[in-house]
Scaffold this active site. Structure first.
Site, mmCIF file in Angstrom:
data_model
loop_
_atom_site.group_PDB
_atom_site.id
_atom_site.type_symbol
_atom_site.label_atom_id
_atom_site.label_comp_id
_atom_site.label_asym_id
_atom_site.label_seq_id
_atom_site.Cartn_x
_atom_site.Cartn_y
_atom_site.Cartn_z
ATOM 1 N N TYR A 178 48.572 23.928 31.389
ATOM 2 C CA TYR A 178 47.257 24.127 30.762
ATOM 3 C C TYR A 178 46.317 22.971 31.098
ATOM 4 O O TYR A 178 46.077 22.088 30.283
ATOM 5 C CB TYR A 178 47.473 24.235 29.239
ATOM 6 C CG TYR A 178 46.268 24.674 28.426
ATOM 7 C CD1 TYR A 178 45.580 25.845 28.742
ATOM 8 C CD2 TYR A 178 45.834 23.946 27.320
ATOM 9 C CE1 TYR A 178 44.497 26.250 27.974
ATOM 10 C CE2 TYR A 178 44.756 24.350 26.543
ATOM 11 C CZ TYR A 178 44.089 25.504 26.883
ATOM 12 O OH TYR A 178 43.022 25.917 26.124
ATOM 13 N N ARG A 183 38.267 24.165 32.101
ATOM 14 C CA ARG A 183 39.137 24.940 31.208
ATOM 15 C C ARG A 183 38.351 25.494 30.025
ATOM 16 O O ARG A 183 37.366 24.901 29.605
ATOM 17 C CB ARG A 183 40.259 24.006 30.693
ATOM 18 C CG ARG A 183 41.386 24.721 29.990
ATOM 19 C CD ARG A 183 42.489 23.751 29.619
ATOM 20 N NE ARG A 183 42.094 22.858 28.535
ATOM 21 C CZ ARG A 183 42.755 21.739 28.216
ATOM 22 N NH1 ARG A 183 43.830 21.367 28.896
ATOM 23 N NH2 ARG A 183 42.328 20.986 27.228
ATOM 24 N N ASP A 184 38.844 26.602 29.480
ATOM 25 C CA ASP A 184 38.277 27.205 28.272
ATOM 26 C C ASP A 184 36.798 27.533 28.499
ATOM 27 O O ASP A 184 35.937 27.186 27.703
ATOM 28 C CB ASP A 184 38.453 26.231 27.092
ATOM 29 C CG ASP A 184 38.439 26.933 25.739
ATOM 30 O OD1 ASP A 184 38.673 28.149 25.698
ATOM 31 O OD2 ASP A 184 38.193 26.269 24.713
ATOM 32 N N SER A 190 38.651 23.697 23.421
ATOM 33 C CA SER A 190 39.768 23.229 24.238
ATOM 34 C C SER A 190 39.360 22.837 25.649
ATOM 35 O O SER A 190 40.128 22.956 26.585
ATOM 36 C CB SER A 190 40.842 24.314 24.298
ATOM 37 O OG SER A 190 41.238 24.659 23.005
ATOM 38 N N ASP A 230 44.364 31.876 28.358
ATOM 39 C CA ASP A 230 42.956 32.329 28.351
ATOM 40 C C ASP A 230 42.264 32.416 29.709
ATOM 41 O O ASP A 230 41.215 33.037 29.816
ATOM 42 C CB ASP A 230 42.063 31.447 27.461
ATOM 43 C CG ASP A 230 42.344 31.643 25.987
ATOM 44 O OD1 ASP A 230 43.212 32.465 25.641
ATOM 45 O OD2 ASP A 230 41.697 30.970 25.174
ATOM 46 N N ASP A 408 43.652 24.252 15.750
ATOM 47 C CA ASP A 408 43.061 25.024 16.850
ATOM 48 C C ASP A 408 41.730 24.433 17.305
ATOM 49 O O ASP A 408 41.274 24.708 18.425
ATOM 50 C CB ASP A 408 42.791 26.463 16.404
ATOM 51 C CG ASP A 408 44.074 27.229 16.141
ATOM 52 O OD1 ASP A 408 45.018 27.122 16.944
ATOM 53 O OD2 ASP A 408 44.140 27.936 15.119
#
Ligand SMILES: *[C@@H]1O[C@H](CO)[C@@H](O)[C@H](O)[C@H]1NC(C)=O
Length: 453
Positions: A178, A183-184, A190, A230, A408
């Site tokens: 990850y 990212r995200d 995140s 994701d 989260d």
């Protein structure tokens, strides 16, 4: 974002009720379906399962794909860094047939166990304290969410290797890969350490090379990986978000590199496939199957690419007693329906995929105001324990991917990683930054665990 996204996802389905013919990718049949059973010209009504038939374009190239709800996992582990040992033999390139979880004990992350023990020690109620402490014995995944975490993997593999040698019980280490650049791309909580604009693709390749170098040293320990939560799901539904559109080619190149390199050292891999409330929508599921099959082929259809992981860090039931009202409009209202619909589509595209499903925080249902809500959902409970007794031949294992008790995302609106989803009415506030320990949330997960602890 998610309110808007859920609405769009619904809109993708609702119009087919009003038209004489269902649109391309629209639903056109299935148990309980009351809308049109014919498709617009250029598409054919195709049965996917008993609950769902869909208008598949004759040419089969998706044009526009509605947005749905992203979930945003996040979770780190940072553990005592420790040097690697050297042992240069590499595993053979031949995977064993069948379920990679069978015949192995899952290695317990010492980092998560330490978090849980510390959390339990600060609980005064004796019953709750002992239930909390028992969580340390339930395996979760280790999230390699930055390059600095990679040496921890070497530590764990060395530890697993010595446990295996001393007990004779084969060990399996679970990791989440990850660290994609940008990212995200459709959320904020995140965001990662690499950016595409700053050489992120090469940095990512180097991150994968470092993981591979660790794994090569312990050919006797089995490694199972979830690949990039994701990321591919965002490419299915969120290309209308500029950051995702910009990242598409890089995500594909990076994921292909990860799949190829990890296959070369015998890692069993499951690409992240969002969840029922995201890619399970009628408009999204076939485009998702097409993309996952394409990624599988781009990595030379390695048999180490075992399949897909669903519901990572999310809250959906594997088998809901009845559909949560927020799932209305989606025949795939739980992970079983989603997997049973997606599996055959993948198989017919040349990807004989198996699944693992995160149930770590899915013990309680009907908690959310909208299906797309993903942040520290109130009143959640730990769910079904990890097992290979899944009752579904497509599902290799029920797993706990998200380490329950880690946040989260933050509810602090001044934080650079603040995502407004984390202060919605169904989110627990105040919440700390993604990945950091959230004691009150952990205590809720323990006390509301289902089955009970
Ligand atoms: C919220 O975030 C800001 C910016 O990072 C920080 O200065 C502030 O202390 C945080 N507030 C709380 C209550 O944590």
């Amino acid at each position: 974002m998610s309110k808007f996204a859920s609405l769009l996802a619904l809109l993708a389905v609702v119009p087919s009720l009003a038209y004489a013919q269902s649109p391309v990718w629209g639903q056109c049949g299935g148990i309980g379906w009351t809308g049109s059973t014919t498709c617009v010209s250029g598409s054919v009504c195709t049965k996917q399962n008993d609950y769902y038939s869909q208008c598949i374009p004759s040419s089969s190239v998706p044009t526009s794909i509605p947005t749905s709800s992203p979930s945003a996992p996040t979770s780190p582990t940072s553990a005592p860094g420790s040097p690697t040992t050297s042992n240069p033999s590499a595993p053979s390139g031949t995977p064993s047939a069948g379920n990679p979880f069978v015949g192995y004990d899952i290695y317990l992350s010492p980092y998560y166990a330490a978090e849980v023990q510390a959390a339990a020690s600060s609980i005064s109620d004796a019953t709750l304290k002992s239930k909390a402490a028992s969580i340390a014995n339930i395996p979760t995944f280790t999230w390699l969410d930055s390059v600095s975490k990679v040496p921890d993997l070497g530590t764990y593999l060395a530890d697993a290797d010595s446990i295996q040698k001393s007990t004779g019980k084969k060990q399996l280490v679970q990791i989440v890969v990850y660290d994609l650049p940008d990212r995200d791309c459709a959320a904020k909580a995140s965001n990662g350490e690499f950016s595409i604009a700053d050489g992120g693709q090469q940095k990512y390749y180097n991150y994968i090379d470092q993981i591979v170098a660790q794994i090569k040293q312990y050919p006797d320990v089995r490694v199972v990986a979830v690949i990039e939560p994701d990321s591919l799901a965002n490419l299915v539904t969120n290309l209308n978000v500029q950051k995702c559109a910009n990242a598409e080619a890089t995500y594909k190149a990076c994921v292909t590199y990860a799949l190829q390199q990890l296959s070369s050292v015998g890692v069993y891999q499951y690409m992240d496939a969002g969840h029922a409330g995201w890619l399970g929508w009628p408009a999204n599921i076939q485009p998702a199957a097409t993309l996952f099959a394409q990624m599988f082929k781009s990595a030379n259809s390695s048999p180490f690419i075992r399949g897909l992981a669903t519901n990572v860090a999310n809250y959906n039931a594997l088998t809901a007693a009845s559909p949560d009202p927020i799932t209305q409009g989606n025949p795939n209202y739980d992970e079983s329906h989603y997997i049973n619909a997606l599996g055959p589509m993948l198989a017919s595209s040349g990807f004989p995929a198996q699944f693992i499903v995160d149930q770590g925080r899915a013990g309680q249902q009907n908690l959310r105001q909208q299906w797309g809500d993903w942040c520290n959902i109130k009143n959640a409970g730990f769910g079904t324990r990890p097992t290979t007794s899944t009752g579904n031949p497509l599902i290799d294992a029920i797993v706990w991917v998200k380490p329950g008790g880690e946040s989260d995302g933050t509810s602090n609106s001044s934080s650079p990683r603040y995502d407004s989803t984390c202060s919605l009415p169904d989110a627990t506030v105040p919440a700390p930054e993604a990945g950091t320990w959230f004691q009150t949330y952990f205590e809720t997960l323990v006390s509301r665990a289902n089955p009970p602890l």
